[in-house]
Structure formats: C-alpha cells, structure tokens
Scaffold this motif. Sequence first.
Motif, mmCIF file in Angstrom:
data_model
loop_
_atom_site.group_PDB
_atom_site.id
_atom_site.type_symbol
_atom_site.label_atom_id
_atom_site.label_comp_id
_atom_site.label_asym_id
_atom_site.label_seq_id
_atom_site.Cartn_x
_atom_site.Cartn_y
_atom_site.Cartn_z
ATOM 1 N N ALA A 117 0.840 -1.203 0.000
ATOM 2 C CA ALA A 117 0.000 0.000 0.000
ATOM 3 C C ALA A 117 0.877 1.256 0.000
ATOM 4 C CB ALA A 117 -0.923 -0.005 1.210
ATOM 5 N N GLU A 118 1.960 1.240 0.796
ATOM 6 C CA GLU A 118 2.859 2.389 0.837
ATOM 7 C C GLU A 118 3.574 2.574 -0.490
ATOM 8 O OE1 GLU A 118 4.004 2.240 5.587
ATOM 9 O OE2 GLU A 118 5.255 1.223 4.113
ATOM 10 N N LEU A 119 4.026 1.470 -1.102
ATOM 11 C CA LEU A 119 4.716 1.560 -2.392
ATOM 12 C C LEU A 119 3.760 2.042 -3.491
ATOM 13 C CD1 LEU A 119 6.833 -1.702 -2.146
ATOM 14 C CD2 LEU A 119 7.667 0.647 -1.971
ATOM 15 N N ALA A 120 2.504 1.615 -3.404
ATOM 16 C CA ALA A 120 1.508 2.090 -4.364
ATOM 17 C C ALA A 120 1.295 3.587 -4.212
ATOM 18 C CB ALA A 120 0.192 1.337 -4.164
ATOM 19 N N GLN A 121 1.346 4.087 -2.969
ATOM 20 C CA GLN A 121 1.232 5.527 -2.732
ATOM 21 C C GLN A 121 2.395 6.277 -3.374
ATOM 22 O OE1 GLN A 121 -0.643 7.937 -1.175
ATOM 23 N NE2 GLN A 121 -2.363 6.544 -0.950
ATOM 24 N N TRP A 122 3.596 5.731 -3.233
ATOM 25 C CA TRP A 122 4.761 6.367 -3.843
ATOM 26 C C TRP A 122 4.612 6.412 -5.360
ATOM 27 C CZ3 TRP A 122 7.973 9.504 -1.785
ATOM 28 C CH2 TRP A 122 8.332 9.381 -0.437
ATOM 29 N N ALA A 168 4.005 20.330 1.512
ATOM 30 C CA ALA A 168 2.597 20.736 1.611
ATOM 31 C C ALA A 168 1.812 19.732 2.438
ATOM 32 C CB ALA A 168 1.993 20.859 0.209
ATOM 33 N N LEU A 169 2.128 18.452 2.260
ATOM 34 C CA LEU A 169 1.459 17.401 3.028
ATOM 35 C C LEU A 169 1.834 17.496 4.499
ATOM 36 C CD1 LEU A 169 -0.316 14.819 2.779
ATOM 37 C CD2 LEU A 169 1.802 13.527 2.475
ATOM 38 N N ARG A 170 3.106 17.772 4.765
ATOM 39 C CA ARG A 170 3.575 17.878 6.156
ATOM 40 C C ARG A 170 2.928 19.074 6.860
ATOM 41 N NH1 ARG A 170 8.408 17.373 4.999
ATOM 42 N NH2 ARG A 170 8.749 15.198 5.582
ATOM 43 N N ALA A 175 -4.315 16.837 9.815
ATOM 44 C CA ALA A 175 -5.347 16.862 8.773
ATOM 45 C C ALA A 175 -4.897 16.118 7.513
ATOM 46 C CB ALA A 175 -5.691 18.312 8.415
ATOM 47 N N ALA A 176 -3.637 15.742 7.448
ATOM 48 C CA ALA A 176 -3.130 15.016 6.274
ATOM 49 C C ALA A 176 -3.794 13.652 6.183
ATOM 50 C CB ALA A 176 -1.621 14.854 6.368
ATOM 51 N N PRO A 177 -4.147 13.188 4.976
ATOM 52 C CA PRO A 177 -4.763 11.857 4.825
ATOM 53 C C PRO A 177 -3.875 10.786 5.440
ATOM 54 C CG PRO A 177 -4.843 13.076 2.760
ATOM 55 C CD PRO A 177 -3.973 13.877 3.684
ATOM 56 N N GLU A 178 -4.481 9.909 6.203
ATOM 57 C CA GLU A 178 -3.704 8.882 6.903
ATOM 58 C C GLU A 178 -2.912 8.010 5.934
ATOM 59 O OE1 GLU A 178 -4.428 5.286 10.162
ATOM 60 O OE2 GLU A 178 -6.067 6.618 9.573
ATOM 61 N N ALA A 182 2.665 7.958 5.376
ATOM 62 C CA ALA A 182 3.863 7.127 5.244
ATOM 63 C C ALA A 182 4.877 7.771 4.312
ATOM 64 C CB ALA A 182 3.488 5.739 4.733
ATOM 65 N N LEU A 183 4.428 8.668 3.429
ATOM 66 C CA LEU A 183 5.334 9.331 2.501
ATOM 67 C C LEU A 183 6.268 10.310 3.213
ATOM 68 C CD1 LEU A 183 2.833 10.208 -0.396
ATOM 69 C CD2 LEU A 183 4.219 8.147 -0.129
#
Length: 274
Positions: A117-122, A168-170, A175-178, A182-183
Amino acid sequence: MNMSEMGEVVAYLLRYRSAERAPGSGRKRRAAREGQLSERDVCALIDDASDLEREALRDFLAGQGLRLKAFESGDYPGIAPGSRYYALLPDPDLEQPPLYTREPVFEALKLRQESRAELAQWYLQLWLLMHTLLYTRYNRALSDVSRYQEATFASNELLDLLREQLEALRSLGEAAPEASRALLDERGEDLNRRVRAFIDLQARAGLLESPRETLVEEGDEAGGDIWQQTLLGALESEQVGLHQLGHLQSLAEGRLADEASAEMPQAAHQEADA
C-alpha cells in the motif's frame, strides 16, 4: 506469418511495447538479439501478414487483454514519412490476465520493508507529479497526444516537485490523509532514489526516453538528465485518462453539483431577507 513467427512477434512486442518501420528522432532500429527478432523483421512480418494472419494475431493478443494499434506518418508527429508505428496497448474493454503483475513496480520502489500500500502511494504520487510536468505545465490535455515531443522534464524537476508536495502534506499536520502519511518518513537520499527508480521504470516500459538533442552537459545550470515522453507513453496516458480516470472527473462534477445545490437555498434565503 506462421504460428512460430507470430509467437516471436508477440514476444518482441511484450518486451518493447512498440515497433517502428523507420524510427524517427535519430533512434536506431533495434537489432536482433539471441532468441528475439530484430525490429525490422517484426515490422516486415506484421506488414506482410494476410488478413487471416492479422486476425489471428489480434485474437492472440486479445486473449491477453491487449490490442495492437498501427499509426501512419500523418497520424502523429515524429513518425517518418513512409514509416508505420505499432503500439501494443492494454485493451480497456478486456480484463488483464494475472501474468501482468505489479511486482516490478514494488521491487523498484522498495527501499526497506514498506507495505504494498505504501509503495503504491509512492508510485501514484510520482505518476501524478510526472504528469503535472508533462501536461499541466504545458497546458496540455491527456487527449493532446500529438504534442508528446514537446513534453520534457529534468529528473531534478520531478525531485523538486516531490519535495514541494511532501512539504505541503507535512504542513497539514493531523489533517493530512492517513494513507499518505507514510510518505513523510523519508530519510537522506530516499526521495532521490525513488525518483530515479520511477524514471527507470518508465524508460524500461518505453514510456519515456532521453532525447539526444536535449542532453544536458555536466555543469549545466539545468542539471540532471532530460526525459521526453514517447508516443507510446502519450497514447497510454490518453487511454488511462479516458478509461481509468474518467470516474474521478464524474466524482468531481458530482461534488461541484452538490456544492452548488447547497449554496442555492442559502442564496434564496438571503434574497428573501433582503
């Protein structure tokens, strides 16, 4: 084209995803390798095939969820006069069989013990950012296939855009998507390594190439290597936009419609008060 030759043609297309009778942009035709036909022979076999042989080839590829499309010199820029460009694309109307796996993506982007799931996010983040450079920056729609030759970017541009995205995510904090948090666990050269691995994946798949006329010399202020979208890459992006991302547009349009509906009663109420 007999069955043995058809098998060799399919093996070549599965390896390179495209074949061109007379390659443009200064690219040399791929020579024969051990157990594999040359690009010239592949094009000749397809060109000379009878209608029945072409139908058999289409049926063979359809069984794998694939479609072979042919383009002439007048269809897109970069195809030389008298040449023909063959592109092997997933057929959106057919299901892809299990033999087409995501394992090469997971293996390439994996640095430690990240989950799939984390690699798919990357991969998703890098794919979207690459398309920002290839499309948004050029005010180009996914359907603008013919503009593929002007779509270039430097590796460090993708790296900088990724860093901006993560900052921007940090800044969103809790409030960042859970799923995206991991990114933010990158260390040292992690981002650079993931960007290099992603670009290498795209190049090996025939979706990106390094144009010779725009190679950046060492010490140039632009820095990094330059990558250009291929015709195959543009065709595949168009197909993804039409068949895989269409539901996102519908979702966005539905949300906008809901917001407009919510604002209408409030506006009517304010007019009544006035």
